[in-house]
Design a protein around this motif. Structure first.
Motif, PDB file in Angstrom:
ATOM      1  N   GLU A   1       0.835  -1.210   0.000  1.00  0.00           N
ATOM      2  CA  GLU A   1       0.000   0.000   0.000  1.00  0.00           C
ATOM      3  C   GLU A   1       0.870   1.262   0.000  1.00  0.00           C
ATOM      4  OE1 GLU A   1      -0.045  -2.466   2.195  1.00  0.00           O
ATOM      5  OE2 GLU A   1      -0.410  -1.796   4.255  1.00  0.00           O
TER       6      GLU A   1
ATOM      7  N   ALA B   1       2.065   1.536  -3.615  1.00  0.00           N
ATOM      8  CA  ALA B   1       0.988   2.005  -4.500  1.00  0.00           C
ATOM      9  C   ALA B   1       0.773   3.505  -4.331  1.00  0.00           C
ATOM     10  CB  ALA B   1      -0.306   1.242  -4.207  1.00  0.00           C
ATOM     11  N   LEU B   2       0.830   3.982  -3.081  1.00  0.00           N
ATOM     12  CA  LEU B   2       0.665   5.419  -2.834  1.00  0.00           C
ATOM     13  C   LEU B   2       1.853   6.192  -3.395  1.00  0.00           C
ATOM     14  CD1 LEU B   2      -1.036   7.664  -1.541  1.00  0.00           C
ATOM     15  CD2 LEU B   2       0.321   7.379   0.541  1.00  0.00           C
TER      16      LEU B   2
ATOM     17  N   MET C   1       1.652   6.686  -7.019  1.00  0.00           N
ATOM     18  CA  MET C   1       0.685   7.718  -7.413  1.00  0.00           C
ATOM     19  C   MET C   1       1.309   9.112  -7.372  1.00  0.00           C
ATOM     20  SD  MET C   1      -1.991   6.680  -8.766  1.00  0.00           S
ATOM     21  CE  MET C   1      -2.912   8.229  -8.791  1.00  0.00           C
TER      22      MET C   1
ATOM     23  N   ARG D   1      -4.942  11.446  -7.018  1.00  0.00           N
ATOM     24  CA  ARG D   1      -4.608  10.804  -5.733  1.00  0.00           C
ATOM     25  C   ARG D   1      -5.720  11.013  -4.720  1.00  0.00           C
ATOM     26  NH1 ARG D   1       0.406  12.854  -6.653  1.00  0.00           N
ATOM     27  NH2 ARG D   1       0.274  14.573  -5.177  1.00  0.00           N
TER      28      ARG D   1
ATOM     29  N   THR E   1      -5.801   4.700  -8.462  1.00  0.00           N
ATOM     30  CA  THR E   1      -4.499   4.036  -8.492  1.00  0.00           C
ATOM     31  C   THR E   1      -4.171   3.809  -9.965  1.00  0.00           C
ATOM     32  OG1 THR E   1      -5.501   1.868  -8.461  1.00  0.00           O
ATOM     33  CG2 THR E   1      -4.916   2.824  -6.318  1.00  0.00           C
ATOM     34  N   PHE E   2      -2.933   3.408 -10.258  1.00  0.00           N
ATOM     35  CA  PHE E   2      -2.580   3.224 -11.666  1.00  0.00           C
ATOM     36  C   PHE E   2      -3.395   2.131 -12.355  1.00  0.00           C
ATOM     37  CE2 PHE E   2       0.737   6.249 -10.960  1.00  0.00           C
ATOM     38  CZ  PHE E   2       0.645   6.958 -12.143  1.00  0.00           C
TER      39      PHE E   2
END
Lengths: 383, 383
Positions: free
Chosen positions: A120, A123-124, A127, A135, A140-141
């Motif tokens: 997580e 993932a952040l 972004m 965001r 998310t991508f």
């Protein structure tokens, strides 16, 4: 314009490399690249490091000096960041460093360690390549590329099978690459039945979080001619676009890649049909389909079917794409990816790609994208 | 080597800019720099952004594309990071971009927003410029420079008054600079009586946490000659060293600055005595004393007394240093600092520095350092 070439190229294994630090990873690949180039470390005039996440995930910046000192050098050293295109952009700036006459021999390093961190957090951090509006909206991508995939399906009839075929091809190529993150072939059915991440993208449509590093050595013509197998850099271009999808003219094409692709091919004096082998930025399977169209290999809406019928698969094609396995199956340590693409093309054009060799490959292309298409960098190589 | 010049230069106000976003700040200074250069935004061929902390503090990366899109461009755009030298390194890479022939007109942007964040977060983020060993030991930059200051005092007899004199001079210069973070003069006594931060460094020995942005436009000779007041870039060099103090050969000198300084002066065909005005990286007062010695302006151990007797103060000196107020009093938005130094030298050499003008300034130098000396970038300018 000054002629330049790559004379040294190496990648580490890509994957979950929990037992090796970024320092050790970089020392290893730099040793290999130097030996490949028939140079020693003290020959290097400048270092360009491509990395995205060491600051956000590890609170470590200043990577130019960081790796310069690690390699016992005191030469100029720079970190170039442009999200998942950081590696390609570091290569581009290294190229301009040589073309400027400031440096004769430049070392480009791409490196990223991601799997030591919580998914997580990664993932952040990723972004950070997008806009704050995306965001804050929780995008998310995978979600952003899913929007592009859905629109491509609606507008051009691209199917989930077409996208799955990209994964199947790239996993097959990765199965021939001892350094790939994923070495197992997959089937269309396995891709289609894998868990949904962001509809219509499923787990096996997505590139993984990986660790890895890659290095390439760029030299001017004088030094290139001393090497038995220089691979000439004959075209290079970068273009930018809106960070967020909302600011784009189209969502079924990456305009930055179209622009950079045309300019790089024009500089190299070639057309898409001259290209034998290409490493494309397949962060998601739909991205490779769009890349095949954006770069003029296929007309809009035709790439998916071409991949499904095997036109871009090793041994069956005029143009083979992602022989390394691509981001999808070789893995995607973001800062390393753009440099790994260069390494793969160099090996192909030298006829050193072993069991994934494209027969008689003469012209190669790398296509590296940052964010969901905010920046694209294209390089063209000739043997 | 291709001749290059700066034809446009602008800085924002430096300070606590809570009412303005990085986007707005950059638009404003780019407008000013373009107008100064007699160019319009569509004339720009490429953008180089210097920034250190947007990822760590704001989770925003990909600043090249970020600002390219903000400025309605789709040109190549790069973020260059090298801690507090990010601005100077962005300028250096922009220069090589022009020298390479890839671009004719390059926009260099330095930007940092720091005061919106908690000071402890900023202090930790800044330690991303150093080594993990230093971070894990709890070191901060004031602590590291305090070690250097103590050793300089022991080895060369430098005193707390000498260091205080740097603050007094730079606050005086900043009092003449409407854009400075701190506009009030201070006295030796005030500096000596200010609270200790890391003995022997006191509050008024330290540069502040600031917001700010600066822009410079670099062009090739053809475009430079169309401008009434081009400022020629006659020397440029970068060198690196260990990130941590433990890896250095000396702690009373920044070896990277010594090396880069010699090379840049050699390229420019000058000696230290030719330089009329210099912007030095005075993140702490001891750093300006070391810079004056590292660059050959004073012998080792002699710079402190020279500053105390006013030899580097405006109107009294052959060499005037930090007319902007330096990092110490103009402020230190880390990614902006290196570009602001260029802007100040350009204004001085054009005789446009108003009430802080050095009379008949012909040759100027900028000295920008990343970390506690891990990277240094020196530029030399002539009118």
């Amino acid at each position: 314009m000054m002629k330049t070439a790559v004379i040294g190229a190496a990648t580490s294994n890509f994957g979950e490399l929990w037992d090796v630090s970024p320092r050790a990873l970089v020392r290893q690949i730099v040793d290999h690249a130097l030996s490949d180039a028939h140079l020693k470390i003290s020959d290097i005039d400048a270092i360009y490091v491509g990395n995205m996440l060491s600051g956000i995930l590890g609170n470590q910046e200043n990577l130019g000096a960081f790796f310069s000192h690690e390699l016992n050098l005191t030469c100029p050293a720079f970190k170039i960041e442009g999200a998942c295109a950081s590696g390609g952009l570091a290569f581009y700036n290294g190229l301009l460093g040589v073309r400027s006459g400031a440096f004769e021999k430049v070392l480009v390093i791409g490196v990223e360690k991601m799997t030591d961190h919580k998914p997580e957090d990664v993932a952040l951090g990723l972004m950070g390549a997008g806009s704050s509006a995306e965001r804050y909206a929780g995008a998310t991508f995978p979600g952003l590329y899913a929007l592009m995939a859905r629109l491509h399906m609606n507008e051009f009839g691209t199917t989930e099978e077409h996208m799955a075929a990209v994964a199947v091809k790239n996993h097959y190529h990765a199965s021939l690459n001892g350094k790939a993150h994923f070495k197992k072939p997959v089937t269309i059915e396995q891709v289609l039945q894998s868990p949904k991440i962001a509809d219509p993208l499923k787990l096996l449509d997505c590139s993984p979080i990986s660790d890895g590093a890659a290095a390439a050595i760029i030299v001017n013509e004088t030094f290139a001619k001393k090497h038995p197998k220089p691979i000439w850099i004959s075209g290079a271009s970068v273009a930018t676009d809106s960070l967020d999808l909302a600011g784009r003219k189209t969502l079924t094409s990456l305009t930055a890649a179209v622009t950079a692709g045309k300019r790089a091919m024009s500089e190299a004096g070639i057309t898409p049909s001259d290209i034998d082998v290409a490493e494309l930025h397949d962060c998601f399977t739909i991205a490779e389909i769009m890349a095949l169209e954006d770069l003029g290999f296929y007309k809009k809406g035709k790439a998916g079917q071409a991949v499904l019928t095997g036109e871009t698969t090793l041994g069956k094609s005029r143009l083979t794409t992602n022989t390394s396995g691509g981001l999808k199956a070789c893995g995607h340590p973001v800062g390393a990816t753009g440099v790994k693409q260069v390494v793969e093309i160099v090996k192909q054009l030298r006829n050193e790609a072993e069991n994934k060799q494209v027969e008689n490959a003469r012209v190669g292309l790398t296509h590296n994208v940052g964010g969901s298409g905010a920046v694209a960098v294209i390089h063209i190589f000739k043997r």
